[in-house]
Write a protein that holds these residues in place. Structure first.
Motif, short mmCIF file in Angstrom:
data_model
loop_
_atom_site.label_atom_id
_atom_site.label_comp_id
_atom_site.label_asym_id
_atom_site.label_seq_id
_atom_site.Cartn_x
_atom_site.Cartn_y
_atom_site.Cartn_z
N GLN A 10 0.84 -1.21 0.00
CA GLN A 10 0.00 0.00 0.00
C GLN A 10 0.87 1.25 0.00
O GLN A 10 0.60 2.20 -0.73
CB GLN A 10 -0.92 0.00 1.23
N ASP A 14 0.96 4.19 -2.88
CA ASP A 14 0.78 5.61 -2.58
C ASP A 14 1.98 6.42 -3.06
O ASP A 14 1.82 7.51 -3.61
CB ASP A 14 0.58 5.82 -1.08
N GLU A 51 -7.92 -6.40 -3.79
CA GLU A 51 -8.25 -4.97 -3.94
C GLU A 51 -6.99 -4.18 -4.30
O GLU A 51 -7.01 -3.34 -5.19
CB GLU A 51 -8.85 -4.44 -2.64
N LEU A 52 -5.89 -4.45 -3.60
CA LEU A 52 -4.64 -3.78 -3.90
C LEU A 52 -4.12 -4.15 -5.29
O LEU A 52 -3.61 -3.29 -6.02
CB LEU A 52 -3.57 -4.10 -2.85
N ASP A 54 -5.92 -4.91 -7.87
CA ASP A 54 -6.74 -4.14 -8.81
C ASP A 54 -6.29 -2.69 -8.89
O ASP A 54 -6.20 -2.11 -9.97
CB ASP A 54 -8.22 -4.21 -8.42
N ARG A 55 -5.98 -2.10 -7.72
CA ARG A 55 -5.53 -0.71 -7.69
C ARG A 55 -4.18 -0.55 -8.37
O ARG A 55 -3.94 0.43 -9.08
CB ARG A 55 -5.47 -0.21 -6.25
N GLN A 58 -4.76 -0.68 -12.07
CA GLN A 58 -5.35 0.59 -12.50
C GLN A 58 -4.30 1.68 -12.55
O GLN A 58 -4.22 2.45 -13.50
CB GLN A 58 -6.48 1.00 -11.57
N ARG A 59 -3.47 1.75 -11.52
CA ARG A 59 -2.44 2.78 -11.46
C ARG A 59 -1.42 2.60 -12.59
O ARG A 59 -0.96 3.58 -13.17
CB ARG A 59 -1.76 2.74 -10.10
#
Length: 85
Positions: A10, A14, A51-52, A54-55, A58-59
């Protein structure tokens, strides 16, 4: 060696928002590999890991499309904005 956690991934995710394109891609690819490795760990919350993942995916797409949006990551995240191509 310390254990890799979802919180570590995470933080990388970020951090990638503030990096130049090549470095961001490198950090995001490493995060993706880490998430795949964590997929084999029975102690990891699979829904949070997914979830991470997928993020991160996407990123990665957002960073790849930065140039089409005048180099602004925020613009690529909001294609409805006026500055979207």
């Amino acid at each position: 060696m310390t254990e890799l956690t979802l919180e570590d991934v995470q933080r990388r995710l970020d951090r990638a928002t503030e990096l130049e394109t090549e470095e961001a891609m490198s950090v995001l690819r490493a995060a993706h590999e880490d998430l795949e490795a964590l997929g084999n760990d029975p102690d990891v919350d699979e829904s949070h890991r997914q979830e991470l993942e997928d993020r991160v995916s996407q990123r990665l797409r957002e960073v790849e499309n930065r140039d089409a949006y005048d180099g602004e990551l925020g613009a690529s995240m909001n294609p409805g904005d006026e500055d979207a191509p």
